[in-house]
Motif scaffolding. Structure first.
Motif, PDB file in Angstrom:
ATOM      1  N   HIS A  96       0.815  -1.217   0.000  1.00  0.00           N
ATOM      2  CA  HIS A  96       0.000   0.000   0.000  1.00  0.00           C
ATOM      3  C   HIS A  96       0.852   1.273   0.000  1.00  0.00           C
ATOM      4  CE1 HIS A  96      -3.890  -2.099   0.546  1.00  0.00           C
ATOM      5  NE2 HIS A  96      -3.162  -2.962   1.231  1.00  0.00           N
ATOM      6  N   ASN A  97       2.013   1.196  -0.642  1.00  0.00           N
ATOM      7  CA  ASN A  97       2.828   2.378  -0.933  1.00  0.00           C
ATOM      8  C   ASN A  97       2.898   2.539  -2.452  1.00  0.00           C
ATOM      9  OD1 ASN A  97       4.145   3.390   1.697  1.00  0.00           O
ATOM     10  ND2 ASN A  97       4.545   1.181   1.777  1.00  0.00           N
ATOM     11  N   SER A  98       3.079   3.754  -2.925  1.00  0.00           N
ATOM     12  CA  SER A  98       3.248   3.984  -4.361  1.00  0.00           C
ATOM     13  C   SER A  98       4.730   3.856  -4.700  1.00  0.00           C
ATOM     14  CB  SER A  98       2.714   5.371  -4.751  1.00  0.00           C
ATOM     15  OG  SER A  98       1.326   5.452  -4.527  1.00  0.00           O
ATOM     16  N   LEU A  99       5.167   2.621  -4.840  1.00  0.00           N
ATOM     17  CA  LEU A  99       6.584   2.364  -5.079  1.00  0.00           C
ATOM     18  C   LEU A  99       6.935   2.612  -6.546  1.00  0.00           C
ATOM     19  CD1 LEU A  99       7.066  -0.923  -3.024  1.00  0.00           C
ATOM     20  CD2 LEU A  99       7.656   1.406  -2.333  1.00  0.00           C
ATOM     21  N   ARG A 100       8.145   3.050  -6.768  1.00  0.00           N
ATOM     22  CA  ARG A 100       8.631   3.236  -8.130  1.00  0.00           C
ATOM     23  C   ARG A 100       9.908   2.437  -8.320  1.00  0.00           C
ATOM     24  NH1 ARG A 100      12.719   7.001  -7.558  1.00  0.00           N
ATOM     25  NH2 ARG A 100      12.574   8.353  -5.731  1.00  0.00           N
ATOM     26  N   VAL A 101      10.225   2.160  -9.575  1.00  0.00           N
ATOM     27  CA  VAL A 101      11.448   1.431  -9.886  1.00  0.00           C
ATOM     28  C   VAL A 101      12.637   2.363  -9.689  1.00  0.00           C
ATOM     29  CG1 VAL A 101      12.715   0.216 -11.691  1.00  0.00           C
ATOM     30  CG2 VAL A 101      10.239  -0.047 -11.501  1.00  0.00           C
ATOM     31  N   THR A 102      13.655   1.884  -9.034  1.00  0.00           N
ATOM     32  CA  THR A 102      14.841   2.692  -8.791  1.00  0.00           C
ATOM     33  C   THR A 102      15.471   3.124 -10.102  1.00  0.00           C
ATOM     34  OG1 THR A 102      15.223   1.442  -6.768  1.00  0.00           O
ATOM     35  CG2 THR A 102      17.064   2.739  -7.596  1.00  0.00           C
ATOM     36  N   ALA A 103      15.889   4.383 -10.178  1.00  0.00           N
ATOM     37  CA  ALA A 103      16.545   4.897 -11.385  1.00  0.00           C
ATOM     38  C   ALA A 103      17.821   4.105 -11.667  1.00  0.00           C
ATOM     39  CB  ALA A 103      16.866   6.377 -11.219  1.00  0.00           C
ATOM     40  N   PRO A 104      18.159   3.893 -12.963  1.00  0.00           N
ATOM     41  CA  PRO A 104      19.334   3.096 -13.324  1.00  0.00           C
ATOM     42  C   PRO A 104      20.625   3.579 -12.677  1.00  0.00           C
ATOM     43  CG  PRO A 104      17.986   3.531 -15.257  1.00  0.00           C
ATOM     44  CD  PRO A 104      17.409   4.357 -14.146  1.00  0.00           C
ATOM     45  N   GLY A 105      20.771   4.897 -12.484  1.00  0.00           N
ATOM     46  CA  GLY A 105      22.006   5.441 -11.930  1.00  0.00           C
ATOM     47  C   GLY A 105      22.054   5.464 -10.421  1.00  0.00           C
ATOM     48  N   ALA A 106      20.998   4.984  -9.750  1.00  0.00           N
ATOM     49  CA  ALA A 106      20.949   5.044  -8.295  1.00  0.00           C
ATOM     50  C   ALA A 106      21.969   4.085  -7.680  1.00  0.00           C
ATOM     51  CB  ALA A 106      19.547   4.700  -7.803  1.00  0.00           C
ATOM     52  N   THR A 107      22.483   4.474  -6.519  1.00  0.00           N
ATOM     53  CA  THR A 107      23.445   3.629  -5.812  1.00  0.00           C
ATOM     54  C   THR A 107      22.754   2.380  -5.299  1.00  0.00           C
ATOM     55  OG1 THR A 107      24.687   5.576  -5.133  1.00  0.00           O
ATOM     56  CG2 THR A 107      25.098   3.546  -3.924  1.00  0.00           C
ATOM     57  N   ARG A 108      23.350   1.248  -5.557  1.00  0.00           N
ATOM     58  CA  ARG A 108      22.750  -0.005  -5.120  1.00  0.00           C
ATOM     59  C   ARG A 108      22.985  -0.199  -3.628  1.00  0.00           C
ATOM     60  NH1 ARG A 108      23.369  -6.031  -7.839  1.00  0.00           N
ATOM     61  NH2 ARG A 108      22.079  -7.125  -6.308  1.00  0.00           N
ATOM     62  N   CYS A 109      21.924  -0.579  -2.928  1.00  0.00           N
ATOM     63  CA  CYS A 109      22.026  -0.793  -1.493  1.00  0.00           C
ATOM     64  C   CYS A 109      22.207  -2.279  -1.205  1.00  0.00           C
ATOM     65  CB  CYS A 109      20.766  -0.276  -0.789  1.00  0.00           C
ATOM     66  SG  CYS A 109      20.725  -0.604   0.980  1.00  0.00           S
ATOM     67  N   VAL A 110      23.092  -2.580  -0.283  1.00  0.00           N
ATOM     68  CA  VAL A 110      23.289  -3.959   0.165  1.00  0.00           C
ATOM     69  C   VAL A 110      22.480  -4.160   1.434  1.00  0.00           C
ATOM     70  CG1 VAL A 110      24.946  -5.673   0.949  1.00  0.00           C
ATOM     71  CG2 VAL A 110      25.591  -4.044  -0.834  1.00  0.00           C
ATOM     72  N   TRP A 111      21.509  -5.051   1.372  1.00  0.00           N
ATOM     73  CA  TRP A 111      20.650  -5.301   2.529  1.00  0.00           C
ATOM     74  C   TRP A 111      21.497  -5.809   3.689  1.00  0.00           C
ATOM     75  CZ3 TRP A 111      15.356  -4.360   2.653  1.00  0.00           C
ATOM     76  CH2 TRP A 111      14.797  -3.960   1.437  1.00  0.00           C
ATOM     77  N   PRO A 112      21.309  -5.221   4.898  1.00  0.00           N
ATOM     78  CA  PRO A 112      22.131  -5.633   6.040  1.00  0.00           C
ATOM     79  C   PRO A 112      21.976  -7.113   6.360  1.00  0.00           C
ATOM     80  CG  PRO A 112      20.258  -4.282   6.739  1.00  0.00           C
ATOM     81  CD  PRO A 112      20.327  -4.193   5.250  1.00  0.00           C
ATOM     82  N   SER A 113      20.770  -7.607   6.254  1.00  0.00           N
ATOM     83  CA  SER A 113      20.479  -9.038   6.364  1.00  0.00           C
ATOM     84  C   SER A 113      19.131  -9.223   5.696  1.00  0.00           C
ATOM     85  CB  SER A 113      20.422  -9.489   7.826  1.00  0.00           C
ATOM     86  OG  SER A 113      20.067 -10.857   7.909  1.00  0.00           O
ATOM     87  N   ALA A 114      19.112  -9.925   4.597  1.00  0.00           N
ATOM     88  CA  ALA A 114      17.901  -9.991   3.784  1.00  0.00           C
ATOM     89  C   ALA A 114      16.722 -10.538   4.583  1.00  0.00           C
ATOM     90  CB  ALA A 114      18.132 -10.862   2.564  1.00  0.00           C
ATOM     91  N   PRO A 115      15.579  -9.842   4.562  1.00  0.00           N
ATOM     92  CA  PRO A 115      14.393 -10.400   5.207  1.00  0.00           C
ATOM     93  C   PRO A 115      13.960 -11.679   4.497  1.00  0.00           C
ATOM     94  CG  PRO A 115      13.806  -8.494   3.874  1.00  0.00           C
ATOM     95  CD  PRO A 115      15.300  -8.562   3.904  1.00  0.00           C
TER      96      PRO A 115
END
Length: 224
Positions: A140-159
Motif C-alpha cells: 500500500h505504498n506507491s513504489l517506483r522502480v529505482t533509477a538506473p544510476g541510483a546507488t545499489r544498497c546492500v541489505w544488512p540481512s535480507a528479510p
C-alpha cells in the motif's frame, strides 16, 4: 499488558524523570493520532516511564517521528515495529525514525501506507540503523522502480518475507533482497509475468490480482 491510545493531544510540561520505570510492564503499545507538546522527543520521554520488556510498538498518524536518538534508550525486547498509516514518512523520514542500534531484536517491520518510495531507499534506512527484520511489509505504498544510476544498497540481512502488494508496480522494482522465502507482488499492475532474471531467488511468489492474470484486476484496484 496492552495499551492503546487514540486521538489524543498531550499538552503541558513533561513530568520529572523517574528514578526507575514506574509505569506498567507493557508488551504492546499502540498509538494512533496522538500529538505531544514535546515534539519528536516524546518517545524517549514516554519510554522512561515504561518498564523494560515492550515487544510491539505501533505508531500511526504520528505528528512527529523524527526522534532525537541521544534521548532514546535501546528497545531490547522489541520484535515488532509498525509505522503504517504515516503517509508523510517517506524514505528519508524512516531514516530519522530508525535510530541506530536502538532496535536490536526487531523481527517484523510494517510500513504500509507510509510514503515509502523505493525498496532501495528502505534498504538504506535499515542499513544505517543496523536493523535486520525477518519480515518487511511495504504494501500500500506507491513504489517506483529505482533509477538506473541510483546507488545499489546492500541489505544488512535480507528479510525472509517481503510484502510489495498494492504498490502500483508496473514491473518488478530494482534493489530487492537477493534471496527471499516469500515475495508478495499481488494486486499490482504487472502486465506480464516477471522474468526469472528480474526476480530474486524466491521460494514462494504471489502474483494474484495482476492484469496479466486477471484483466479486471486493474479496475478493481482503481476502485479501492
Amino acid at each position: 499488558k496492552e495499551l492503546t491510545l487514540e486521538d489524543l493531544e498531550v499538552t503541558g510540561p513533561t513530568p520529572p524523570t523517574p528514578l526507575e520505570a514506574t509505569g506498567p510492564a507493557l508488551t504492546t503499545l499502540s498509538l494512533r493520532n496522538v500529538s505531544w507538546a514535546t515534539g519528536g522527543a516524546w518517545l524517549g520521554e514516554l519510554q522512561q516511564w515504561l518498564k523494560p520488556g515492550l515487544r510491539a510498538l505501533n505508531i500511526a498518524q504520528a505528528h512527529s517521528l523524527a526522534f532525537p536518538c541521544a534521548g532514546l534508550s535501546t528497545f531490547e525486547a522489541l520484535t515488532t515495529l509498525d509505522l503504517s498509516d504515516n503517509p508523510s514518512l517517506g524514505d528519508s523520514g524512516l531514516m530519522a525514525a530508525l535510530c541506530p542500534n536502538k532496535f536490536p531484536a526487531l523481527q517484523y517491520l510494517a510500513l504500509r501506507n507510509a510514503g515509502m518510495e523505493t525498496p532501495s531507499g528502505v534498504c538504506a534506512a535499515l542499513a544505517a540503523a543496523r536493523v535486520q527484520p525477518q519480515s518487511l511489509d511495504l504494501s500500500h505504498n506507491s513504489l517506483r522502480v529505482t533509477a538506473p544510476g541510483a546507488t545499489r544498497c546492500v541489505w544488512p540481512s535480507a528479510p525472509s518475507s517481503l510484502n510489495l502488494s498494492f504498490a502500483g508496480l508496473e514491473q518488478v522494482p530494482k534493489g530487492l533482497p537477493p534471496k527471499l522465502s516469500v515475495l508478495d507482488l499481488s494486486c499490482n499492475k504487472l502486465s506480464r509475468e516477471p522474468r526469472r532474471e528480474e526476480l530474486p531467488e524466491v521460494n514462494v511468489l504471489t502474483l494474484d490480482g495482476n492484469p496479466f492474470l486477471d484483466p479486471g484486476a486493474l479496475k478493481h484496484q482503481n476502485d479501492r
